[in-house]
Design a protein around this motif. Structure first.
Motif, PDB file in Angstrom:
ATOM      1  N   GLY A  42      51.535  22.084  35.537  1.00  0.00           N
ATOM      2  CA  GLY A  42      53.066  22.652  35.499  1.00  0.00           C
ATOM      3  C   GLY A  42      53.861  21.591  35.211  1.00  0.00           C
ATOM      4  O   GLY A  42      53.900  20.371  35.660  1.00  0.00           O
ATOM      5  N   ALA A  53      38.432  29.636  33.706  1.00  0.00           N
ATOM      6  CA  ALA A  53      37.902  28.422  34.677  1.00  0.00           C
ATOM      7  C   ALA A  53      36.554  28.681  35.036  1.00  0.00           C
ATOM      8  O   ALA A  53      36.256  29.579  35.916  1.00  0.00           O
ATOM      9  N   GLY A  59      40.125  24.361  30.943  1.00  0.00           N
ATOM     10  CA  GLY A  59      40.003  25.287  31.889  1.00  0.00           C
ATOM     11  C   GLY A  59      38.676  25.321  32.717  1.00  0.00           C
ATOM     12  O   GLY A  59      38.835  25.882  33.837  1.00  0.00           O
ATOM     13  N   VAL A  71      53.449  32.526  34.948  1.00  0.00           N
ATOM     14  CA  VAL A  71      52.078  31.657  35.165  1.00  0.00           C
ATOM     15  C   VAL A  71      50.975  32.505  34.637  1.00  0.00           C
ATOM     16  O   VAL A  71      50.575  33.348  35.572  1.00  0.00           O
ATOM     17  N   ASN A 108      43.151  25.980  39.919  1.00  0.00           N
ATOM     18  CA  ASN A 108      42.815  26.989  38.966  1.00  0.00           C
ATOM     19  C   ASN A 108      43.050  26.294  37.651  1.00  0.00           C
ATOM     20  O   ASN A 108      43.092  26.954  36.548  1.00  0.00           O
ATOM     21  N   ASN A 109      42.788  24.931  37.578  1.00  0.00           N
ATOM     22  CA  ASN A 109      42.917  24.225  36.505  1.00  0.00           C
ATOM     23  C   ASN A 109      44.264  24.502  35.403  1.00  0.00           C
ATOM     24  O   ASN A 109      43.937  24.667  34.440  1.00  0.00           O
ATOM     25  N   GLN A 110      45.426  24.424  36.020  1.00  0.00           N
ATOM     26  CA  GLN A 110      46.591  24.427  35.537  1.00  0.00           C
ATOM     27  C   GLN A 110      47.568  23.233  35.673  1.00  0.00           C
ATOM     28  O   GLN A 110      47.664  22.731  36.891  1.00  0.00           O
ATOM     29  N   VAL A 138      53.423  25.902  31.411  1.00  0.00           N
ATOM     30  CA  VAL A 138      52.384  25.759  32.388  1.00  0.00           C
ATOM     31  C   VAL A 138      51.138  25.859  31.155  1.00  0.00           C
ATOM     32  O   VAL A 138      50.976  26.397  30.221  1.00  0.00           O
ATOM     33  N   PHE A 139      50.223  24.962  31.246  1.00  0.00           N
ATOM     34  CA  PHE A 139      49.168  24.747  30.476  1.00  0.00           C
ATOM     35  C   PHE A 139      47.704  24.733  31.297  1.00  0.00           C
ATOM     36  O   PHE A 139      47.673  24.238  32.481  1.00  0.00           O
ATOM     37  N   ARG A 140      46.768  25.344  30.528  1.00  0.00           N
ATOM     38  CA  ARG A 140      45.391  25.268  31.122  1.00  0.00           C
ATOM     39  C   ARG A 140      44.899  23.663  30.779  1.00  0.00           C
ATOM     40  O   ARG A 140      45.137  23.104  29.740  1.00  0.00           O
ATOM     41  N   SER A 154      44.147  32.398  34.868  1.00  0.00           N
ATOM     42  CA  SER A 154      42.917  32.016  34.021  1.00  0.00           C
ATOM     43  C   SER A 154      41.976  32.796  34.417  1.00  0.00           C
ATOM     44  O   SER A 154      41.483  32.857  35.749  1.00  0.00           O
TER      45      SER A 154
END
Length: 247
Positions: free
Chosen positions: A39, A181, A120, A175, A35-37, A49-51, A178
């Motif tokens: 943590g 993505a 993303g 969380v 999910n291209n995240q 948590v970031f993209r 997205s």
């Protein structure tokens, strides 16, 4: 003699604008390519948590357990002869180098970028991209030696952490899910499940709804794209998602 050698090593790192690799405290990072995240854990608890953006191909961004081995502010983009701090620099304003695939923070990294719209997606040659403002925050928090886990998983951050041997406190932050993505062959997770369900309902057989973007899902996407006069590339980006009603 040993003190002199250590001093020389420290001076070398300072000249390069990097920080030498000493042990980190109780913090670690998990990057989930499904999910291209990203943590960030501090004191055994998921804090942020970031993209992020990862490799254009599933193999480009290495998976495994690594460490941050250097920290550099405004690293130059040597390949393009672009100085650090330039708005043209694709590495952004912060570089957190990883000891991946036998390298020592010179090839793979978590870094900023000069193309925010790429965050993303599956877009890089192997590095993990972040928004400049967000990588600045992360840079201010993490120490050299901080562990970094990179994986492709349908599990939660806490589950990945536990499976990797960390004892963590239950996360209380939300969380984000997205929807921007890019999905393609090799992608995994809840968005792939949604894609498979949508395609199946429309009559495009993905041969199962398992959250894994394999050959059957790729074929179904291409058939759908051809039928809708979209670019037939098997990549589910904004145009294909919009046509499918996923955004």
């Amino acid at each position: 003699m040993r003190k002199i050698l250590l001093s020389a090593i420290l001076v070398c790192f300072m000249v390069m604008g990097a920080t030498p690799a000493f042990a980190a405290g109780s913090q670690f990072i998990i990057i989930n390519k499904s999910n291209n995240q990203l943590g960030y854990y501090e004191n055994s608890k998921l804090t942020k948590v970031f993209r992020v953006g990862t490799g254009r191909s599933a193999s480009y961004t290495p998976e495994g357990k690594f460490k941050i081995v250097n920290k550099i502010v405004n690293r130059p983009y040597y390949k393009g002869n672009i100085p650090g701090g330039s708005p043209r620099n694709p590495l952004g304003n912060r570089w957190l180098g990883l000891n991946a695939r036998g390298t020592w923070g010179t090839t793979y990294a978590i870094h900023g970028n000069n193309n925010p719209s790429s965050i993303g997606g599956y877009v890089s040659s192997g590095c993990v991209r972040m928004h400049n403002s967000e990588v600045q925050w992360l840079y201010s928090k993490v120490k050299v030696g901080t562990p970094v886990i990179i994986t492709t998983s349908g599990k939660s951050f806490d589950s990945i952490a536990t499976a990797s041997g960390y004892k963590v406190k239950k996360s209380t932050i939300t969380v984000p899910v997205s929807s921007s993505a890019v999905l393609k062959k090799g992608s995994r997770g809840d968005e792939v499940i949604e894609l498979q369900r949508t395609l199946t309902k429309l009559g495009y057989n993905t041969k199962g709804i398992d959250g894994i973007f394999g050959a059957a899902t790729d074929a179904a996407v291409r058939k759908y794209q051809k039928a809708k006069n979209l670019k037939v590339d098997g990549i589910v980006g904004p145009a294909t998602k919009k046509a499918l009603g996923m955004i």
